[in-house]
Design a protein around this motif. Structure first.
Motif: not given
Length: 352
Positions: A254, A274, A276-277, A279, A294-297, A299
């Motif tokens: 990653e 990153t 994908s997320r 953090v 952690e969250a998704a892009p 969001q």
């Protein structure tokens, strides 16, 4: 449709469309409809149809990046401001490797198939023993044109990749764009010569040239990815020993787009971004890294900075979840981090 399929579909569409344009150019000259200029009555000789269309292939493939603009349509403004060709940042740093390496073969195949059609209807066949003259009587001219097209496309794309790598130096990037156009004209002249060249000699030159162009294209892509600020730990490095915090919180291979830490005497916390997320991490007493959140892009809404007594708090806002707050950061570093993250949230593009 996933990213790979969408990008490949874009490549096929571009190759077919440009081959169709080249076909129009050929038949316009071949049938005597093309004039030397819009105000002239002098018609271009039909014998020039083959060489002129070959020249068109050389020019159009070398500057293919102008037409193949990547899969992210939201990139435009950021790319233009950096001096890199529109869409090239996405193509070289976000699209899969197969997308970049497949453009040349797609163009080579489409233009070579189109040339078979042109040669069948040519009013003035070329001399025997040349690429144009032998096109319908031997597979070798097809190979020569296909590999020449692959080489031209790859070299042109490689220049675009280098432009992405130096895009922070806008003046140099713009000079490279201008150089790409000038070299494209040179490629057109070489392709015109190719139509007259000995078939065996032409194939002996273009086949290894296509192989070299792939290596150069891969190198340019690596440069572009490195310049995008990705801090990637290879699987080999991870196997050699423990991964240092905060990178031990990441998955294997990653990569990190953005990172910021604070000055907490009890243990620095970090925000990592990153592909994908996002953090939020902190160290544990055992020396490893704990993921606080952690969250998704998708969001991500934006980011801001609040400064109190010489120290800044970086705040990252999300949809449907609490914000990440990193206290005690350097104000300038926090301002730059939140600026880039806000642009990423609004456009999907990570700015320099």
């Amino acid at each position: 449709m996933n990213t790979r399929s969408r990008a490949l579909s874009h490549g096929v569409t571009g190759a077919v469309a440009l081959s169709a344009v080249a076909t129009v150019v050929f038949f316009a000259v071949n049938t005597g409809l093309a004039h030397t200029s819009s105000s002239s009555d002098v018609v271009i000789d039909a014998a020039a149809a083959g060489p002129l269309t070959f020249a068109f292939i050389g020019l159009i493939t070398f500057v293919a990046i102008i037409f193949f603009t990547g899969s992210d349509r939201g990139e435009g403004l950021e790319s233009e401001l950096s001096g890199a060709p529109r869409g090239s940042l996405t193509l070289f740093t976000k699209d899969p490797l197969i997308t970049v390496t497949s453009i040349g073969p797609l163009f080579g195949l489409c233009f070579s198939l189109a040339a078979l059609l042109w040669r069948t209807f040519a009013s003035a066949p070329g001399a025997p023993g040349t690429v144009w003259g032998d096109f319908t009587s031997s597979p070798l001219p097809f190979v020569a044109l296909c590999t020449a097209t692959i080489a031209s496309t790859n070299f042109g794309l490689a220049m675009a990749g280098v432009t992405v790598a130096v895009r922070s130096h806008t003046g140099l990037a713009l000079w490279l764009v201008a150089g790409n156009v000038i070299l494209g004209m040179g490629a057109g002249a070489l392709f015109a010569w190719l139509s007259f060249a000995n078939t065996v000699s032409a194939a002996a030159i273009t086949v290894p040239l296509a192989a070299v162009s792939v290596i150069i294209l891969l190198g340019a892509r690596r440069m572009a990815i490195s310049s995008a600020g990705e801090e990637k730990l290879s699987a080999r490095a991870r196997r050699r020993g423990p991964t240092p915090p905060p990178y031990d919180a990441l998955d294997r291979d990653e990569s990190v787009w953005l990172k910021i830490g604070n000055c907490n005497p009890r243990g620095a916390e970090f925000l990592l971004v990153t592909p994908s997320r996002l953090v939020h991490t902190r160290p544990t007493s055992s020396g490893s890294t704990e993921i606080i959140g952690e969250a998704a892009p998708k969001q991500l809404v934006g980011a801001s900075t609040r400064v109190d007594h010489g120290r800044a708090t970086a705040i990252v806002q999300f949809r449907d979840r609490p914000a990440f707050r990193l206290y005690g950061t350097d104000p300038e570093e926090a301002a730059e981090f939140t600026r880039r993250l806000t642009v990423l949230a609004r456009s999907g593009i990570l700015p320099d």
